[in-house]
Design an enzyme around this catalytic site. Sequence first.
Site, PDB file in Angstrom:
ATOM      1  N   ARG A  26     -17.786  55.029 128.207  1.00 22.20           N
ATOM      2  CA  ARG A  26     -16.845  54.357 129.112  1.00 22.20           C
ATOM      3  C   ARG A  26     -15.452  55.003 129.066  1.00 22.20           C
ATOM      4  NH1 ARG A  26     -17.914  49.081 131.101  1.00 22.20           N
ATOM      5  NH2 ARG A  26     -20.145  48.777 131.127  1.00 22.20           N
ATOM      6  N   ARG A  30     -10.580  51.131 132.459  1.00 26.43           N
ATOM      7  CA  ARG A  30      -9.334  50.373 132.594  1.00 26.43           C
ATOM      8  C   ARG A  30      -8.284  50.609 131.520  1.00 26.43           C
ATOM      9  NH1 ARG A  30     -11.588  44.538 134.305  1.00 26.43           N
ATOM     10  NH2 ARG A  30     -13.357  45.303 133.118  1.00 26.43           N
ATOM     11  N   ARG A  39      -7.719  51.944 140.885  1.00 34.57           N
ATOM     12  CA  ARG A  39      -8.309  50.625 141.120  1.00 34.57           C
ATOM     13  C   ARG A  39      -7.363  49.658 141.842  1.00 34.57           C
ATOM     14  NH1 ARG A  39     -10.762  47.679 141.294  1.00 34.57           N
ATOM     15  NH2 ARG A  39     -11.687  46.524 139.576  1.00 34.57           N
ATOM     16  N   ASP A  75     -22.236  53.170 138.090  1.00 37.42           N
ATOM     17  CA  ASP A  75     -22.616  52.031 137.278  1.00 37.42           C
ATOM     18  C   ASP A  75     -24.131  51.960 137.220  1.00 37.42           C
ATOM     19  OD1 ASP A  75     -21.287  49.641 135.865  1.00 37.42           O
ATOM     20  OD2 ASP A  75     -23.069  48.821 136.825  1.00 37.42           O
ATOM     21  N   TYR A 152     -30.301  42.357 133.993  1.00 40.62           N
ATOM     22  CA  TYR A 152     -29.316  42.007 135.031  1.00 40.62           C
ATOM     23  C   TYR A 152     -30.008  41.540 136.308  1.00 40.62           C
ATOM     24  CZ  TYR A 152     -25.595  43.914 132.150  1.00 40.62           C
ATOM     25  OH  TYR A 152     -24.702  44.130 131.136  1.00 40.62           O
TER      26      TYR A 152
HETATM   27  O1  1CP Z   1     -16.761  56.576 131.695  1.00 44.77           O
HETATM   28  C1  1CP Z   1     -17.878  56.059 131.817  1.00 44.77           C
HETATM   29  O2  1CP Z   1     -18.636  55.785 130.865  1.00 44.77           O
HETATM   30  C2  1CP Z   1     -18.307  55.900 133.236  1.00 44.77           C
HETATM   31  C3  1CP Z   1     -19.078  55.042 133.847  1.00 44.77           C
HETATM   32  C4  1CP Z   1     -19.805  53.783 133.485  1.00 44.77           C
HETATM   33  C5  1CP Z   1     -20.992  53.648 132.740  1.00 44.77           C
HETATM   34  C6  1CP Z   1     -21.725  54.717 131.931  1.00 44.77           C
HETATM   35  C7  1CP Z   1     -19.487  52.509 134.007  1.00 44.77           C
HETATM   36  C8  1CP Z   1     -18.314  52.193 134.826  1.00 44.77           C
HETATM   37  N1  1CP Z   1     -20.495  51.647 133.660  1.00 44.77           N
HETATM   38  C9  1CP Z   1     -21.401  52.303 132.872  1.00 44.77           C
HETATM   39  C10 1CP Z   1     -22.641  51.772 132.309  1.00 44.77           C
HETATM   40  C11 1CP Z   1     -22.883  50.319 132.279  1.00 44.77           C
HETATM   41  N2  1CP Z   1     -22.570  49.370 133.220  1.00 44.77           N
HETATM   42  C12 1CP Z   1     -23.624  49.692 131.247  1.00 44.77           C
HETATM   43  C13 1CP Z   1     -24.250  50.411 130.092  1.00 44.77           C
HETATM   44  C14 1CP Z   1     -23.295  50.833 129.088  1.00 44.77           C
HETATM   45  C15 1CP Z   1     -22.679  49.792 128.226  1.00 44.77           C
HETATM   46  O3  1CP Z   1     -23.429  49.035 127.604  1.00 44.77           O
HETATM   47  O4  1CP Z   1     -21.443  49.774 128.147  1.00 44.77           O
HETATM   48  C16 1CP Z   1     -23.685  48.323 131.556  1.00 44.77           C
HETATM   49  C17 1CP Z   1     -24.361  47.248 130.741  1.00 44.77           C
HETATM   50  C18 1CP Z   1     -23.037  48.123 132.800  1.00 44.77           C
HETATM   51  C19 1CP Z   1     -22.905  46.864 133.566  1.00 44.77           C
HETATM   52  C20 1CP Z   1     -21.483  46.554 133.837  1.00 44.77           C
HETATM   53  N3  1CP Z   1     -20.762  47.164 134.804  1.00 44.77           N
HETATM   54  C21 1CP Z   1     -20.637  45.702 133.100  1.00 44.77           C
HETATM   55  C22 1CP Z   1     -21.011  44.905 131.879  1.00 44.77           C
HETATM   56  C23 1CP Z   1     -21.381  43.505 132.224  1.00 44.77           C
HETATM   57  C24 1CP Z   1     -21.741  42.692 130.996  1.00 44.77           C
HETATM   58  O5  1CP Z   1     -22.941  42.457 130.751  1.00 44.77           O
HETATM   59  O6  1CP Z   1     -20.829  42.277 130.275  1.00 44.77           O
HETATM   60  C25 1CP Z   1     -19.362  45.774 133.704  1.00 44.77           C
HETATM   61  C26 1CP Z   1     -18.126  45.030 133.321  1.00 44.77           C
HETATM   62  C27 1CP Z   1     -19.453  46.720 134.765  1.00 44.77           C
HETATM   63  C28 1CP Z   1     -18.354  47.211 135.638  1.00 44.77           C
HETATM   64  C29 1CP Z   1     -17.860  48.555 135.276  1.00 44.77           C
HETATM   65  N4  1CP Z   1     -18.656  49.687 135.190  1.00 44.77           N
HETATM   66  C30 1CP Z   1     -17.876  50.788 134.912  1.00 44.77           C
HETATM   67  C31 1CP Z   1     -16.513  50.336 134.832  1.00 44.77           C
HETATM   68  C32 1CP Z   1     -15.339  51.219 134.577  1.00 44.77           C
HETATM   69  C33 1CP Z   1     -16.520  48.941 135.054  1.00 44.77           C
HETATM   70  C34 1CP Z   1     -15.307  48.049 135.132  1.00 44.77           C
HETATM   71  C35 1CP Z   1     -14.985  47.885 136.555  1.00 44.77           C
HETATM   72  C36 1CP Z   1     -13.533  47.781 136.867  1.00 44.77           C
HETATM   73  O7  1CP Z   1     -12.850  48.796 137.068  1.00 44.77           O
HETATM   74  O8  1CP Z   1     -13.069  46.646 137.005  1.00 44.77           O
END
Ligand code: 1CP
Length: 348
Positions: A26, A30, A39, A75, A152
């Site tokens: 990640r 943010r 964003r 994502d 999910y």
């Molecule tokens: O830099 C990076 O790693 C880039 C991209 C990335 C990746 C690899 C994002 C952007 N998401 C993910 C994978 C992801 N998304 C996972 C697997 C990895 C992990 O466990 O961290 C999961 C479970 C998600 C689902 C997801 N998307 C969540 C989690 C929900 C929960 O169960 O709590 C969230 C909050 C997101 C949104 C998201 N995805 C990525 C970002 C930067 C964000 C935040 C969005 C924003 O800008 O508000």
Amino acid sequence: MSGQDYLYINAIRKKKIERTPIWIMRQAGRYLPEYQAVRDKYDFITVCKTPELATEVTLQPIRRFGFDAAILFSDILVIPEALGQKLEFMENHGPKLSPQILNEKDVNRLSIEGLEEKLSYVADAVRLIRSGLDNRTPLIGFSGSPFTLATYMIEGKPTRNFKHIKTMMYKEPQRLIRLLQLLTEAVSRYLLMQINAGAQAIQIFDTWGGILPPHLYNQYSGRFMKQIVERLKISSVPITLFSKGGIELLWQLKDSNADMLGVDWMTDLADARQTVGGFAALQGNLDPTVLYGSKEIIKKEVENILQVFGRQSGHVFNLGHGILPDIPVDNVQFLVDTVREMSTKIHS
Ligand code: 1CP
């Protein structure tokens, strides 16, 4: 620099390295003010679906910290959307998928047809990011594991107790298996698309595999990831499986043919090395919340991790899970500098 000279890839291949490579799960997100600025203007899905914006945020942490690998900005939930669910990101409440996949009809309604066309914006982003990286840094493509995607899709949103997916698993196991088979096909095709577009490594996030009892882990998560690894072996890109759930899961993934296994922060890295280090390279595993701590303690924790491999190759430095959104950027810079300096000394 040619592909085979990438530090990240050499470490996975257990070749000789001059220092330990580092990137952060990640790493685009943010905690970076430049990400916040993007964003402020565009919602999250728009950033994912606009190759120029996805490229910009992918490159931001590379420009700032010079990480040894970039990861595609996207994502994991774009696959459920391509299969027919509606995807929304509620500001501060995380993702929402609707309708939930609960009964037989819901599973039947999902369609893998035209998957690559629906996700072509991801292939476009991969191509644009590759040209932006200019062969200096390798690009990691990724997907969620079938089981993590299914959580999910079935729950519809983040959950604490995984009630709906576990109800399906214990009441209608064949229905869940059918969904996981469909997802295995979708993930394989999606990752091959990313590789064909230029992804130089792949990571599969099995974020929720650890909620399974160990005796069911292979049946519902492990074996499907193994099938995907087999499918991807027609290419030569290294594949990492990241499962959060400790040494037991690492042991169950040892015969997966993955090139690298991710180690979460609740697992002792030395134990992991002893248990599965002979089967795969290892990635990890700093507790992400160490980055809230003092510089002195960050340094101490980095040292503990680097000492596990010493001068040996086969380790990629990372956090044990994704970076949190309010981590001070300064501490990330300190982490990167510390890993570079300390590991250069160890390897010299
Ligand atoms: O830099 C990076 O790693 C880039 C991209 C990335 C990746 C690899 C994002 C952007 N998401 C993910 C994978 C992801 N998304 C996972 C697997 C990895 C992990 O466990 O961290 C999961 C479970 C998600 C689902 C997801 N998307 C969540 C989690 C929900 C929960 O169960 O709590 C969230 C909050 C997101 C949104 C998201 N995805 C990525 C970002 C930067 C964000 C935040 C969005 C924003 O800008 O508000």
